[in-house]
Design a protein around this motif. Structure first.
Motif, short mmCIF file in Angstrom:
data_model
loop_
_atom_site.label_atom_id
_atom_site.label_comp_id
_atom_site.label_asym_id
_atom_site.label_seq_id
_atom_site.Cartn_x
_atom_site.Cartn_y
_atom_site.Cartn_z
N GLN A 1 0.63 -1.26 0.13
CA GLN A 1 0.13 -0.01 -0.04
C GLN A 1 0.88 1.29 -0.29
O GLN A 1 0.38 2.53 -0.17
CB GLN A 1 -1.09 -0.10 1.05
CG GLN A 1 -1.89 -1.07 1.41
CD GLN A 1 -3.03 -1.12 0.40
OE1 GLN A 1 -3.33 -0.08 -0.01
NE2 GLN A 1 -3.75 -2.11 -0.06
N PHE A 2 2.02 1.11 0.03
CA PHE A 2 2.76 2.25 0.14
C PHE A 2 3.12 2.98 -1.12
O PHE A 2 3.93 2.44 -1.80
CB PHE A 2 4.32 2.33 1.04
CG PHE A 2 4.85 3.36 1.11
CD1 PHE A 2 4.80 4.31 2.34
CD2 PHE A 2 5.75 3.91 0.36
CE1 PHE A 2 5.39 5.57 2.73
CE2 PHE A 2 6.57 5.08 0.59
CZ PHE A 2 6.43 6.00 1.82
N ILE A 3 2.46 4.27 -1.37
CA ILE A 3 3.23 4.77 -2.58
C ILE A 3 3.75 6.04 -2.43
O ILE A 3 3.00 6.90 -1.52
CB ILE A 3 1.72 5.13 -3.48
CG1 ILE A 3 0.77 3.77 -3.56
CG2 ILE A 3 2.09 5.61 -5.06
CD1 ILE A 3 1.52 2.57 -4.57
N THR B 1 -0.93 6.76 7.95
CA THR B 1 0.41 6.14 7.74
C THR B 1 0.79 4.79 8.29
O THR B 1 -0.01 4.33 9.09
CB THR B 1 1.37 7.33 8.49
OG1 THR B 1 1.00 7.18 10.19
CG2 THR B 1 1.29 8.48 8.20
N SER B 2 1.74 4.11 7.82
CA SER B 2 2.28 2.99 8.26
C SER B 2 2.69 2.98 9.96
O SER B 2 2.45 2.30 10.67
CB SER B 2 3.55 2.51 7.73
OG SER B 2 3.59 2.85 6.35
N LYS B 3 3.18 4.05 10.41
CA LYS B 3 3.83 4.40 11.67
C LYS B 3 2.36 4.57 12.70
O LYS B 3 2.65 3.97 13.60
CB LYS B 3 4.50 5.66 11.95
CG LYS B 3 4.97 6.66 10.78
CD LYS B 3 5.49 7.56 11.12
CE LYS B 3 6.07 8.55 10.02
NZ LYS B 3 5.35 8.59 8.62
N SER C 1 -8.56 9.75 7.79
CA SER C 1 -8.73 10.41 6.33
C SER C 1 -7.49 10.20 5.60
O SER C 1 -6.34 10.53 6.11
CB SER C 1 -9.01 11.90 6.35
OG SER C 1 -8.36 12.51 5.26
N ASP C 2 -7.49 9.75 4.49
CA ASP C 2 -5.98 9.45 3.70
C ASP C 2 -6.61 9.83 2.24
O ASP C 2 -7.76 9.44 1.53
CB ASP C 2 -5.88 8.10 3.86
CG ASP C 2 -4.26 8.02 3.61
OD1 ASP C 2 -3.21 8.11 4.30
OD2 ASP C 2 -3.98 7.77 2.38
N ASN C 3 -5.24 10.07 1.31
CA ASN C 3 -5.45 10.52 -0.10
C ASN C 3 -4.77 9.21 -0.93
O ASN C 3 -4.63 9.53 -1.91
CB ASN C 3 -4.89 12.03 -0.29
CG ASN C 3 -3.27 11.84 0.01
OD1 ASN C 3 -2.83 10.85 0.35
ND2 ASN C 3 -2.84 12.98 0.01
N ASN D 1 5.00 13.48 9.86
CA ASN D 1 5.99 13.81 9.36
C ASN D 1 5.68 14.93 8.12
O ASN D 1 6.72 15.21 7.63
CB ASN D 1 6.73 12.52 8.68
CG ASN D 1 5.65 11.78 7.90
OD1 ASN D 1 4.76 11.32 8.67
ND2 ASN D 1 6.12 11.01 6.92
N HIS D 2 4.36 14.88 7.82
CA HIS D 2 4.21 15.97 6.70
C HIS D 2 3.54 17.09 7.28
O HIS D 2 2.80 17.75 6.62
CB HIS D 2 3.19 15.25 5.71
CG HIS D 2 3.71 14.14 5.18
ND1 HIS D 2 4.68 14.18 3.98
CD2 HIS D 2 3.58 12.60 5.09
CE1 HIS D 2 5.08 12.94 3.58
NE2 HIS D 2 4.29 12.13 4.51
N LYS D 3 3.76 17.69 8.53
CA LYS D 3 3.13 18.48 9.28
C LYS D 3 3.25 19.97 8.40
O LYS D 3 2.20 20.59 8.30
CB LYS D 3 3.90 18.86 10.59
CG LYS D 3 3.16 19.99 11.60
CD LYS D 3 3.83 19.80 12.97
CE LYS D 3 3.32 21.30 13.76
NZ LYS D 3 3.98 21.31 14.85
N ALA E 1 0.17 23.84 5.83
CA ALA E 1 -0.05 24.83 4.85
C ALA E 1 -1.46 24.52 4.26
O ALA E 1 -2.19 25.63 3.65
CB ALA E 1 1.21 24.76 3.70
N LYS E 2 -1.77 23.35 3.91
CA LYS E 2 -3.07 22.88 3.15
C LYS E 2 -4.17 23.14 3.93
O LYS E 2 -5.27 23.66 3.49
CB LYS E 2 -2.79 21.40 2.87
CG LYS E 2 -3.71 20.94 1.78
CD LYS E 2 -3.33 19.76 1.15
CE LYS E 2 -3.95 18.50 1.99
NZ LYS E 2 -3.54 17.07 1.53
N GLU E 3 -4.17 23.00 5.26
CA GLU E 3 -5.25 23.15 6.21
C GLU E 3 -5.31 24.44 6.84
O GLU E 3 -6.17 24.29 7.91
CB GLU E 3 -5.30 21.91 7.16
CG GLU E 3 -4.99 20.72 6.35
CD GLU E 3 -6.30 20.26 5.56
OE1 GLU E 3 -7.38 21.16 5.58
OE2 GLU E 3 -6.23 19.30 4.62
#
Ligand code: TYD
Length: 417
Positions: free
Chosen positions: A67-69, A329-331, A350-352, A388-390, A395-397
């Motif tokens: 599942q990891f892309i 995330t996997s983590k 929620s995930d994209n 890790n994508h904070k 910025a997006k939110e």
């Protein structure tokens, strides 16, 4: 007795997380039987490698439904483009160079190399992501890399000027075989570089969710230095990276003794240690990452984070607010299962990633829903599982936060922001 997977010495347990499902084991039916294994982290006092005590068979993790892309984060897309630019820059004066990437995933990096018509090969054992790489114009070999695969590549395509990888070396239990393969595949004046989550950052932030089945090793400069030497190679540089919550890029070359006379003078000499390398090795020593003492506090800090997080989530829930996980995330599998955070606290995640949507999280069975759903619902609280994508997510939110939405973060300590 637990033996080090690299040097065979007895290891010491840092923390035992107990029974865990596979980090990427998202399931379609919550009633189906799940695979569990015992997750615990150990330290080798001889070669300083931090590692899983017991591993899961690679075929269970990296298969046709992996599942990891890589290309789900814009920051990662630019990060890999920068790696491609570094490679192109390094190869400026080479005639017909050859680049091999181990674990090329969907071709996020190699597609830039392929676009420039540079001779390359991506090695990707997960067939579904290897197909995506092929669609991106990348030459792919769908195998696990080892000595034999290295020999086959040399026979068909010759030796490589650059061998690289990102978030792949730490996945491979028989890393000794990978390094033997690298010795076969790398040109005498070639360079190997790879980046992986950095144990220094993990210990500093107590970011224990980096520990899961796919990450067999948690590298430091000190342990990589020993590993490289074992194989007649030398660590020549280190560059810290912000990605994946703190990663380190290691640069490795063949040592002078193995270089042909013609190359010995400039490129292949046992070079002076670069300033960055010295700096990081010193920082690691100050943190005692070459002694068990450096890891003794970790367990207590991890347990405190879990306790504080559960208390906060329960308090919010008791007040009647909705909490949604942000990023399957996997983590987060380690966090949610170790802290026992389930559907009673988190409504959904929620995930994209299209293949994760409609499934359930490993072990805790929290439903995974689309990002559209998150936008529609605007829950009062979002637990930032993709911490890790904070930067990218905040910025997006901006709007979500302006309208009163609150993120919950937990490393190095639990807080709302
Ligand atoms: P990743 O950073 O690769 O972490 P891990 O290695 O632990 O799986 O995964 C990020 C996950 O978060 C991935 O499933 C995609 C998702 N995601 C979002 O849903 N929205 C976003 O804005 C970002 C950046 C990621």
């Amino acid at each position: 007795m637990n033996k080090c997977k690299i040097c065979g010495q007895a290891t010491t347990i840092i923390i035992n997380f107990g029974k865990m499902p596979l980090a990427n084991g998202f399931i379609s039916n919550p009633n189906s039987k799940e695979f569990f294994y015992n997750l615990s982290l150990a330290f080798c006092p001889m070669c300083f490698m931090v590692q899983l005590k017991k591993t899961v068979k690679p075929e269970k993790m990296f298969h046709k439904e992996y599942q990891f892309i890589s290309s789900t984060s814009q920051i990662m897309v630019s990060h890999f483009k920068e790696i491609a630019e570094e490679i192109i820059n390094r190869l400026k004066n080479k005639k017909n160079p050859f680049i091999v990437e181990l674990g090329c995933n969907d071709g996020i990096m190699l597609k830039h190399i392929a676009f420039r018509k540079i001779n390359h090969l991506g090695i990707e054992p997960s067939q579904n992501v290897a197909q995506l790489a092929k669609r991106n114009g990348v030459q792919v070999l769908s195998k696990f890399f080892n000595e034999q695969v290295a020999k086959d590549i040399v026979e068909k395509k010759g030796t490589a000027d650059i061998i690289c990888g990102a978030n792949v070396f730490c996945h491979i239990e028989d890393i000794n075989s990978v390094f033997r393969g690298i010795n076969i595949l790398l040109k005498q004046d070639g360079i190997l570089f790879f980046e992986e989550p950095y144990i220094y950052d993990i210990i500093k932030k107590s970011s224990f969710d980096q520990v899961y089945d796919e990450h067999v090793y948690y590298f430091s400069g000190l342990s990589i230095n020993n590993l490289a030497r074992r194989h007649g190679l030398q660590l020549v540089d280190m560059k810290h990276q912000e990605v994946h919550g703190g990663s380190m890029r290691y640069y490795i070359q063949k040592i002078a003794g193995t270089c042909p006379q013609s190359l010995r003078s400039k490129r292949c000499r046992r070079g002076k240690q670069k300033i960055e390398l010295k700096k990081w090795l010193n920082k690691e020593k100050q943190m005692k990452l070459d002694k068990i003492e450096g890891y003794l506090d970790f367990k207590n800090k991890v347990n405190k984070i879990c306790k504080d997080l559960k208390t906060l989530l329960s308090t919010i829930k008791q007040k009647g607010y909705r909490i949604v996980g942000y990023g399957a995330t996997s983590k987060s599998t380690t966090l949610l299962n170790y802290a026992k955070i389930g559907r009673d606290l988190i409504d959904y995640i929620s995930d994209n990633t299209p293949t994760k949507i409609g499934k359930f999280s490993p072990g805790m069975h929290i439903p995974i829903k689309s990002y559209k759903q998150f936008i529609k619902d605007q829950p009062a609280y979002a637990l930032l599982l993709a911490w890790n994508h904070k930067k990218e997510i905040f910025a997006k939110e901006g709007n979500y936060r302006k309208k009163g939405g609150t993120f919950i973060t937990y490393f190095p300590k639990v807080k709302t922001e």
